[in-house]
Every structure is written in structure tokens, then in C-alpha cells.
Design a protein around this motif. Structure first.
Motif, short mmCIF file in Angstrom:
data_model
loop_
_atom_site.label_atom_id
_atom_site.label_comp_id
_atom_site.label_asym_id
_atom_site.label_seq_id
_atom_site.Cartn_x
_atom_site.Cartn_y
_atom_site.Cartn_z
N UNK A 242 75.40 59.96 83.60
CA UNK A 242 75.11 59.48 82.25
C UNK A 242 74.70 60.69 81.43
N UNK A 243 75.54 61.09 80.48
CA UNK A 243 75.29 62.27 79.67
C UNK A 243 74.93 61.85 78.26
N UNK A 244 73.89 62.45 77.71
CA UNK A 244 73.42 62.07 76.38
C UNK A 244 73.21 63.29 75.51
N UNK A 245 73.67 63.22 74.26
CA UNK A 245 73.43 64.28 73.29
C UNK A 245 72.36 63.88 72.28
N UNK A 246 71.76 62.71 72.47
CA UNK A 246 70.72 62.23 71.55
C UNK A 246 69.56 61.66 72.35
N UNK A 247 68.34 61.74 71.81
CA UNK A 247 67.22 61.06 72.47
C UNK A 247 67.24 59.57 72.16
N UNK A 248 66.66 58.79 73.05
CA UNK A 248 66.47 57.36 72.81
C UNK A 248 65.01 57.18 72.40
N UNK A 249 64.78 56.62 71.23
CA UNK A 249 63.42 56.50 70.74
C UNK A 249 62.64 55.49 71.58
N UNK A 250 61.32 55.67 71.70
CA UNK A 250 60.50 54.72 72.48
C UNK A 250 60.61 53.29 71.98
N UNK A 251 60.78 53.11 70.66
CA UNK A 251 60.90 51.76 70.10
C UNK A 251 62.15 51.04 70.60
N UNK A 252 63.19 51.83 70.89
CA UNK A 252 64.47 51.23 71.30
C UNK A 252 64.70 51.30 72.81
N UNK A 253 63.73 51.84 73.54
CA UNK A 253 63.93 52.08 74.97
C UNK A 253 64.15 50.79 75.75
N UNK A 254 63.45 49.71 75.37
CA UNK A 254 63.56 48.46 76.12
C UNK A 254 64.97 47.87 76.02
N UNK A 255 65.51 47.80 74.80
CA UNK A 255 66.86 47.26 74.62
C UNK A 255 67.89 48.14 75.34
#
Length: 246
Positions: free
Chosen positions: A82-95
């Protein structure tokens, strides 16, 4: 609608996934990028989960656009990254974690989640520890990976992924490596690949390039420290642009 769209012509059987979200020391990001490049992995699919920014990514020397979070596959090794070029914000981590975990469960994927433990750096090889969900303890025992020496928690999107994996009794492993809290840490990424991913997945990865990166970053940190000291001696305006090193 949240979903993961994968290429139909790639066949995998109970694969292992290495998660590479940005975090402390960029350990997961550096390790995932290195696996994709070194193993010449094939683009496998796009991650369209709630909580991810709607942006398009392009890479040098190519006009092709890709989603910011992607899956790559090595069919021969039954390996996913799983490669990511963006962070996942804590607010959206659950979804985000719920979306990913549902797909992992439906496709019999064993995840390896990567996380950095902020630590004062020294000359020793960064220690790697293992935590588990489902029957992941057996995988750690077989690979000879020990648990952390102190109690703690994994936060952010990787912590949410571990929480969801545990809640669904999905067999998985969390690898925790001592890492620099301020700077990218390819040395920690190398340690997690050599002493975590390799014994769990039985995959050989050349990590010499990461050693060179670690040396370059170490030299940049020393230059930063010298210039910060000069700033404290009266040239404070010189310190402002140095955020690029962090």
C-alpha cells in the motif's frame, strides 16, 4: 462510494500486504516506496476510501496520473504494498481504516502495518518490535520478532488500521521501529525491512541505497545544527528557511 478498484488480470492467493502510510520518520513511506521500486512491482489498483484527499499524483518523466493511495503487487511473491503520497488526517482515519480492513478481510490478505517509535538516535541499529492482531502472534514467534519492552499505543491512521484489524479478528502484524521524530529516517526503514518484513514475508530486498540516504540525511542534519547554532549567535534570520530539512 468507498471502494478499492483492482486490476483483474493479476492473480494472488492469500497475499501479504505491507502498509506504507507516512508517519514518524516516514518509515512506512520509505519502506513501501523502496519495495515497489526495488522489486519492480506492478500497479494493482486504486484506493478510493472516504477520508482521502481528492488529488491526482504525477511522477517525473510520465504524464500518467495516479490516485494518491495505490496498491502494487508482486504476483510471484504473493505480495502487496500500500503506497501513499498523502497523509491520512486523524479525523478521517476511522473511515479510511474501516474501508481498508473490509477489503483485507474479503480478500484473505494478511497485513503488516509499519510504525515509527520516536527515539533519540544513536549509532546502534534501530530496534524492531512486533505487535499482533488475530493469530499474528504465531507469525511473530516464527520470525523471531520480540514485543516492545514498554507499554504504548499506535496512533494515527496506522493505529486505526490496527484497531480495526483487531476488532475483526483479522490476522495481522504491527512492526514498530525506533525512528527519528523530526527527520526522514531511511536507516529505520532499512531496519524494519531487514529485521521485520524480510523474516515475515521471506523476501530479499537490497537496502544498500537506504544506507546512502541515511548518510546524506545525517550530513544534512549536521549542517542544520551548525546553521542553527550560528543563528543563535546573532544570525537568527538564517534559520527560517531550514524547515525544508524537517
Amino acid at each position: 462510494m468507498a471502494h478499492i478498484a483492482v486490476e483483474p488480470d493479476i492473480s494472488l492467493s492469500n497475499p501479504t500486504l505491507v502498509e506504507g502510510l507516512p508517519g514518524v520518520g516516514l518509515v512506512g513511506k520509505i519502506a513501501a516506496d523502496h519495495l515497489v521500486e526495488t522489486l519492480d512491482m506492478t500497479y494493482y489498483g486504486a484506493v478510493h476510501c472516504d477520508g482521502l484527499p481528492r488529488v491526482a499524483v504525477y511522477h517525473g518523466d510520465s504524464s500518467e496520473l495516479k490516485p494518491p493511495v495505490r496498491l502494487y503487487a508482486d504476483e510471484e511473491r504473493d505480495l502487496l504494498v500500500l503506497q501513499s503520497d498523502v497523509p491520512v488526517s486523524p479525523q478521517n482515519a476511522t473511515d479510511f481504516a474501516s474501508c481498508i480492513t473490509g477489503w483485507l478481510t474479503d480478500n484473505d490478505v494478511t497485513p503488516l502495518f509499519l510504525s515509527g517509535l520516536p527515539t533519540e538516535k544513536d549509532d546502534d541499529v534501530p530496534a524492531v518490535y512486533g505487535i499482533a492482531t488475530g493469530d499474528g502472534d504465531a507469525l511473530l514467534d516464527e520470525a523471531g520478532i520480540v514485543p516492545p519492552v514498554e507499554s504504548g499505543l499506535v496512533s494515527g491512521p496506522t493505529g486505526a488500521l490496527l484497531y480495526e484489524a483487531g476488532r475483526h479478528e483479522l490476522t495481522g502484524v504491527g512492526l514498530i521501529v525506533e525512528a527519528d521524530a523530526q527527520f526522514p529516517d531511511p536507516e529505520a526503514a532499512r531496519a524494519i525491512l531487514e529485521n521485520g518484513v524480510k523474516p515475515l514475508v521471506d523476501v530479499e530486498v537490497n537496502t544498500e541505497e537506504l544506507v546512502d540516504q541515511a548518510e546524506d540525511i545525517r550530513e544534512a542534519r549536521e549542517r542544520l545544527a551548525q546553521r542553527m547554532q550560528q543563528a543563535e549567535e546573532g544570525e537568527s534570520t538564517q534559520a527560517q528557511p531550514l524547515r525544508m530539512f524537517q
